[in-house]
Design a protein around this motif. Structure first.
Motif, PDB file in Angstrom:
ATOM      1  N   THR A  81       0.837  -1.202   0.000  1.00 54.48           N
ATOM      2  CA  THR A  81       0.000   0.000   0.000  1.00 54.48           C
ATOM      3  C   THR A  81       0.874   1.256   0.000  1.00 54.48           C
ATOM      4  OG1 THR A  81      -1.829  -1.123   1.091  1.00 54.48           O
ATOM      5  CG2 THR A  81      -1.753   1.266   1.282  1.00 54.48           C
TER       6      THR A  81
ATOM      7  N   ASP B  64      -5.755  -0.735  -5.029  1.00 58.83           N
ATOM      8  CA  ASP B  64      -5.261  -1.421  -3.831  1.00 58.83           C
ATOM      9  C   ASP B  64      -6.297  -2.465  -3.420  1.00 58.83           C
ATOM     10  OD1 ASP B  64      -3.884  -2.193  -1.637  1.00 58.83           O
ATOM     11  OD2 ASP B  64      -3.946  -0.256  -0.602  1.00 58.83           O
ATOM     12  N   GLU B  65      -5.981  -3.709  -3.721  1.00 63.38           N
ATOM     13  CA  GLU B  65      -6.878  -4.821  -3.425  1.00 63.38           C
ATOM     14  C   GLU B  65      -8.317  -4.522  -3.857  1.00 63.38           C
ATOM     15  OE1 GLU B  65      -6.260  -6.720   0.319  1.00 63.38           O
ATOM     16  OE2 GLU B  65      -4.348  -5.696   0.574  1.00 63.38           O
TER      17      GLU B  65
END
Ligand SMILES: Nc1ncnc2c1ncn2[C@@H]1O[C@H](COP(=O)(O)OP(=O)(O)OP(=O)(O)O)[C@@H](O)[C@H]1O
Ligand SMILES: [Mg+2]
Lengths: 238, 405
Positions: free
Chosen positions: A45, A166-167
């Motif tokens: 991240t 991000d994911e």
């Protein structure tokens, strides 16, 4: 396109110093689809935030689209984010008080587009993600997969060079995750560079390149390019 | 500025909180506008001149107690002594003190009998020195002559021939005439006792500051023999306090069988007279200030709450390209909308409350200029109150978009 050389990022609190990124070097070419994997806390991240200009870094160089971002002012960074980068978040981050139309509108207004231009882009983006018929709905009236597709539409509407995710499928079941992934692939095929953090090895395999991050460093780069590029090329030839 | 539409639509999804704040602002405006109106109204009442030279005047009471107290003699002697005191401009006996709250009033008619308009006037019994001691200006006609001053017993019902009235009294009695033209006219008191108006003074207030006829006064050329009498003394500027002491000592030195008490200045009398007004003004000011602070704090609290609740949204907006200015602007505009709505409500309720006050308490109508001034001030107050929380909102890192769940 995106060139990070020896980036380091340290989080300092009163008690600890966390080296979230150390000597982080990565080049992403235009049109790439890069999947980033790695253990929890490895710095994925943080990398994405630095890449997306959400966080500054302590050392190293970062060139985005050929431009060094070091020393840019806060408002210059905001402007770059607005124009060049599309974000997709794990928890969608739609604004709950705004309907889909207004949600997709948010970055376009910051870009000072006129009303007609914004409307055209919003409708087009929602069309792409298959939610044009629900423009006046609130995010809370949609499923998670649909919300993420709205978020993708919002990221796309400004036609950014980069899509950072991000994911993006972290909160979705397999079926919805796959449909989101399909969408990202489609967007990538149309020329947008995509960098996606994921925990799902199957999804990661669908990207051209996989980057494995450990302890704030790029520890492994594998290329799945052959397969997809082959497909891509045959599609072009055919 | 191009954020107005979505801000408004988002606001409509959080109506309750915004509406309550708007109500508070409306209430604040209503109370502030009317309170300041009342404060100003009281101020204008207090600013009315009494007609006197208040800074240089005082009075005292002389009450006889001994059997051999010869009131008429004592009064004549006292007044002579007082007038001879260096620094004294003049002195008169008077039955009541302007603004003191206690006095005598009678009804005046322009025709004899019980018919016709009965105009209430305050009565001051003074001698020929009254005009100078009071420092009122004779604008028409003549002063009383020394020879016409008579003595009035406590149970007397007759009235002397002549009187001097204020211009306001003349206007009320003879609305069609200029005050000066009423010299020589006759007024009737106690039914059919005639009084010739021999002079007009510009202005002098009655003892009662709350009376609607406070400017209606009549001077009657008599000294009273009521056992207790008041002397009203005017001094050269700056001499009052010294002369007050000297006058009291001077009178006490005369072994006349009386007490000298209640030595007071006109300044004190005015203060006492308007003490209630002043207290009300203080209370109203405190209300205005407290309410303003509470409302400002309410706005600060509301915006702080909203900022904290929306931290992630703010981070997301920043990630999507909002500058710090955009975030500040968001909260400033949002507050401007809530405040404006509140002020529009407040505009209506301020006028409504004023109409009711006019009705119920005979207060004057509010000046329209209060309303825009109050609105601008509250708008500014709102923006000022938002500024701090909005600045903190603008400082929220865009990384919050990915760092919080
Ligand atoms: N704001 C911060 N302050 C202090 N330390 C931080 C902060 N943000 C991240 N860190 C630390 O930096 C390191 C890297 O965090 P990061 O969020 O990049 O990991 P990640 O790879 O995304 O993990 P996950 O897979 O759990 O999301 C971690 O040790 C984390 O605790
Ligand atoms: Mg993470």
């Amino acid at each position: 396109m995106l060139k990070m050389n020896n980036i380091s990022k340290v989080f300092r609190t009163d008690v600890v110093e966390t080296h979230a990124l150390r000597d982080f070097t990565l080049h992403v070419e235009e049109g790439d689809f890069v999947a980033v994997t790695g253990p929890s806390g490895s710095g994925k991240t943080t990398f994405l935030n630095v890449a997306g200009l959400l966080e500054t870094f302590d050392d190293g160089d970062y060139l985005l689209d050929g431009q060094s971002v070091k020393g840019l002012s806060d408002s210059q960074l905001a402007r770059l984010r607005n124009e060049k980068i599309g974000f997709i978040f794990q928890s969608f981050n739609l604004l709950p008080d705004l309907n889909l139309f207004d949600n997709v509108d948010v970055p376009l207004r910051y870009r000072r587009f006129n009303a007609a231009e914004r409307k055209r882009r919003i409708e087009e983006a929602l069309e792409v993600v298959g939610l044009a018929s629900r423009m006046r709905h609130l995010p809370s009236q949609l499923s998670g997969g649909q919300q993420q597709r709205v978020a993708i539409a919002r990221a796309l509407a400004g036609q950014p060079r980069f899509l950072l995710a991000d994911e993006p499928t972290g909160n979705l079941d397999t079926q919805m995750a796959n449909s989101v992934m399909d969408l990202l692939e489609q967007i990538n095929k149309e020329g947008t560079t995509v960098v996606m953090v994921t925990h799902d090895p199957l999804l990661a395999q669908r990207a051209q390149r996989n980057i494995f991050v450990r302890d704030g460093r790029v520890s492994e780069v594998t290329s799945n390019a052959d397969a997809s590029e082959l497909l891509h090329k045959t599609a072009q030839v055919g | 500025m191009n954020q107005i539409g979505p801000i408004f639509r988002a606001l409509l999804r959080n109506k309750v909180g915004a509406f309550l704040l708007a109500l508070q602002i409306a209430l604040t405006m209503t109370i502030i506008v009317n309170a300041i109106h009342m404060i100003e109204n009281r101020s204008s009442l207090m600013a009315r001149p009494s007609g006197l030279d208040e800074a240089n005047q005082f009075y005292l009471t002389s009450s006889g107690y001994r059997d051999d107290f010869n009131e008429q003699l004592v009064i004549e002697q006292d007044l002579r002594l007082l007038r001879q005191l260096p620094g004294v401009i003049n002195a008169t006996q008077i039955n009541a003190i302007p603004l003191s709250g206690g006095g005598w009033s009678m009804g005046l008619r322009t025709a004899p009998g019980q018919d016709g308009l009965n105009t209430g006037v305050a009565i001051y019994f003074v001698d020929e020195n009254g005009i100078e001691a009071l420092d009122v200006e004779l604008i028409a006609g003549n002063n009383f002559s020394t020879s016409e001053i008579s003595y009035r017993e406590a149970n007397a019902v007759e009235w002397p021939q002549n009187a001097i009235i204020t211009a306001a009294t003349a206007k009320e009695l003879f609305p069609d005439l200029e005050p000066a033209q009423t010299v020589g006219k006759t007024g009737y008191i106690s039914g059919d006792e005639p009084l010739t108006i021999i002079g007009i003074i510009d202005q002098l207030q009655a003892p009662w500051n709350g009376w609607s006829g406070v400017e209606r006064v009549m001077l009657v050329p008599q000294r009273t023999l009521f056992g207790s009498s008041r002397y009203f003394i005017r001094t050269e500027p700056g001499q009052r306090d010294r002369i007050m002491k000297e006058a009291e000592e001077l009178l006490l030195r005369q072994d006349a069988g009386r007490l000298v008490r209640n030595v007071r200045t006109m300044t004190e009398t005015r203060e006492d007279s308007y003490r209630g007004h002043q207290a009300l003004q203080t209370v109203l000011w405190i209300t205005v200030v407290l309410l303003t602070i509470i409302t400002a704090l309410g706005i600060v609290g509301m915006v702080t709450f909203n900022v904290n609740r929306r931290r992630k949204q703010i981070g997301t907006r920043r990630a999507l390209g909002a500058s710090r200015g955009d975030i500040m602007g968001y909260f400033m505009i949002e507050n401007f909308m809530v405040t404006s709505f509140g002020l529009l409500l407040g505009l209506g309720s301020s006028i409504a409350l004023n109409i009711w006050l006019v009705d119920a308490f005979n207060l004057p109508r509010i000046g329209w200029h209060y309303l825009p001034i109050a609105m601008v001030i509250l708008w500014l107050l709102g923006q000022l109150a938002v500024f701090g929380p909005a600045r903190r909102a603008a400082g929220i890192s865009p990384a919050l978009a990915t760092r919080t769940t």
